[in-house]
Scaffold this motif. Structure first.
Motif, short mmCIF file in Angstrom:
data_model
loop_
_atom_site.label_atom_id
_atom_site.label_comp_id
_atom_site.label_asym_id
_atom_site.label_seq_id
_atom_site.Cartn_x
_atom_site.Cartn_y
_atom_site.Cartn_z
N UNK A 1 -12.93 3.01 -83.01
CA UNK A 1 -11.90 2.39 -82.20
C UNK A 1 -12.58 1.30 -81.16
N UNK A 2 -13.76 1.68 -80.87
CA UNK A 2 -14.36 0.41 -79.88
C UNK A 2 -14.56 -0.80 -80.74
N UNK A 3 -15.04 -0.59 -81.85
CA UNK A 3 -15.01 -1.92 -82.80
C UNK A 3 -13.79 -2.81 -83.12
N UNK A 4 -12.80 -1.84 -83.12
CA UNK A 4 -11.47 -2.38 -83.31
C UNK A 4 -10.89 -3.23 -82.16
N UNK A 5 -11.21 -2.50 -80.87
CA UNK A 5 -10.89 -2.96 -79.63
C UNK A 5 -11.60 -4.49 -79.31
N UNK A 6 -12.80 -4.12 -79.72
CA UNK A 6 -13.75 -5.49 -79.65
C UNK A 6 -13.23 -6.87 -80.51
N UNK A 7 -12.72 -6.18 -81.72
CA UNK A 7 -12.36 -7.22 -82.52
C UNK A 7 -11.09 -8.24 -81.83
N UNK A 8 -10.09 -7.32 -81.59
CA UNK A 8 -8.96 -7.68 -80.92
C UNK A 8 -9.28 -8.65 -79.50
N UNK A 9 -10.14 -8.25 -78.67
CA UNK A 9 -10.36 -8.98 -77.65
C UNK A 9 -11.35 -10.40 -78.00
N UNK A 10 -12.12 -10.25 -78.99
CA UNK A 10 -12.88 -11.57 -79.38
C UNK A 10 -11.60 -12.48 -80.00
N UNK A 11 -10.88 -11.97 -80.63
CA UNK A 11 -9.55 -13.04 -81.40
C UNK A 11 -8.77 -13.37 -80.23
N UNK A 12 -8.18 -12.43 -79.32
CA UNK A 12 -7.51 -12.77 -78.30
C UNK A 12 -7.99 -13.86 -77.17
N UNK A 13 -9.15 -13.55 -76.72
CA UNK A 13 -9.87 -14.40 -75.61
C UNK A 13 -10.96 -15.46 -76.05
N UNK A 14 -11.16 -15.39 -77.33
CA UNK A 14 -12.43 -16.32 -77.87
C UNK A 14 -13.48 -16.09 -77.29
N UNK A 15 -13.93 -14.90 -77.26
CA UNK A 15 -15.32 -14.53 -76.82
C UNK A 15 -16.03 -13.73 -77.99
N UNK A 16 -17.44 -13.66 -77.78
CA UNK A 16 -18.33 -13.12 -78.68
C UNK A 16 -18.51 -11.49 -78.60
N UNK A 17 -19.17 -11.05 -79.52
CA UNK A 17 -19.29 -9.55 -79.50
C UNK A 17 -19.71 -8.75 -78.08
N UNK A 18 -20.77 -9.68 -77.72
CA UNK A 18 -21.40 -9.03 -76.59
C UNK A 18 -20.44 -9.02 -75.32
N UNK A 19 -19.89 -10.28 -75.21
CA UNK A 19 -18.79 -10.44 -74.07
C UNK A 19 -17.73 -9.58 -74.16
N UNK A 20 -17.19 -9.35 -75.32
CA UNK A 20 -16.05 -8.41 -75.68
C UNK A 20 -16.60 -6.87 -75.41
N UNK A 21 -17.74 -6.47 -75.54
CA UNK A 21 -18.07 -5.11 -75.05
C UNK A 21 -18.08 -5.01 -73.65
N UNK A 22 -18.91 -6.16 -73.17
CA UNK A 22 -18.77 -6.25 -71.75
C UNK A 22 -17.39 -6.26 -70.97
N UNK A 23 -16.45 -6.60 -71.54
CA UNK A 23 -15.12 -6.62 -70.62
C UNK A 23 -14.84 -5.07 -70.96
N UNK A 24 -14.85 -4.52 -72.18
CA UNK A 24 -14.31 -3.23 -72.19
C UNK A 24 -15.33 -2.17 -71.32
N UNK A 25 -16.41 -2.57 -71.35
CA UNK A 25 -17.13 -1.62 -70.07
C UNK A 25 -16.83 -1.96 -68.78
N UNK A 26 -16.31 -3.17 -68.37
CA UNK A 26 -15.98 -3.29 -67.04
C UNK A 26 -14.59 -2.59 -66.89
N UNK A 27 -13.86 -2.58 -67.90
CA UNK A 27 -12.40 -1.88 -67.57
C UNK A 27 -12.52 -0.47 -67.80
N UNK A 28 -13.50 0.04 -68.43
CA UNK A 28 -13.73 1.55 -68.14
C UNK A 28 -14.42 1.93 -66.73
#
Length: 233
Positions: A184-211
């Motif tokens: 689920x985390x991997x799928x969410x990261x992929x969605x964020x990377x595609x939607x906002x044009x960020x890399x894997x690390x930044x996508x995870x940081x965004x998820x962690x901040x939301x958490x």
């Protein structure tokens, strides 16, 4: 069981090996625990009934692998009365033995009720399962004074098999949950990377901040991203 009798020692060794293979084989927990309690009645002289009691966090009882239906009834009595050998073994003691429930003073309500059902003695073994769930392998007899050292030894070995089966199932469930969370985390990261044009690390940081902001577990935030952003793609 006479420990000096080679035939009986051989029978026990054979049954233990069979149970070990059963636990390793792809069988359900219910099947394994049914084999454990059936073996207890088969191998331990005087054991007329056997069952397994799980005491879950919050005090809920779950009766498993009852060889006759009576063990579940006895578990219910202990739940209702708040006393008894099975719950005591599951929550406190390693082995709880009663040679004659007619003269038992430890459980003033449970003991007479069990005697009314024809049960005169009991032997319970703690199952070492997990912090959130306690358990016991329970033996009941329609006769008094039937338990000996051999009964306690054999019961302890069978209890270890039962605990191993429960722990194996829990480990499998935890592994499956961990894999599901990772996916689920991997799928969410992929969605964020595609939607906002960020890399894997930044996508995870965004998820962690939301958490952290929502005080929601990372897996829950990931699921919300999947359900909202993913469906709108």
């Amino acid at each position: 069981m006479d420990p000096s009798n080679p035939a009986l020692r051989h029978d026990l060794a054979v049954r233990m090996a069979e149970l070990a293979r059963m636990i390793a084989a792809p069988r359900t927990l219910e099947q394994i625990l049914n084999d454990v309690t059936a073996t207890a009645v088969e191998l331990i002289p005087g054991a007329d009934v056997s069952g397994i009691l799980l005491v879950k966090k919050g005090g809920d009882f779950e009766s498993l692998a009852d060889t006759s239906g009576l063990a579940s009834e006895l578990d219910k009595l202990q739940h209702d009365f708040g006393e008894g050998p099975c719950a005591e073994a599951a929550l406190q003691e390693t082995v709880v033995r009663s040679d004659d429930l007619r003269t038992e003073s430890r459980w003033p309500r449970y003991a007479p009720a069990a005697v009314k059902l024809g049960v005169l003695s009991g032997l319970s073994f703690k199952l070492y399962t997990a912090d959130r769930t306690a358990g016991a392998l329970n033996l009941f007899s329609f006769s008094a004074g039937v338990w000996d050292t051999d009964a306690e030894t054999t019961g302890a070995v069978l209890a270890a098999h039962g605990a191993a089966a429960i722990l194996a199932r829990r480990h499998g469930e935890q592994m499956q949950a961990a894999l599901s969370t990772r996916d689920r985390i991997g799928q969410a990261k992929g969605i964020i990377m595609e939607r906002y044009g960020v890399d894997d690390v930044r996508a995870f940081e965004m998820l962690r901040s939301l958490s952290q902001e929502s005080q929601t577990k990372l897996a829950g935030v990931a699921q919300r991203v999947i359900e909202t952003c993913g469906d709108s793609n």
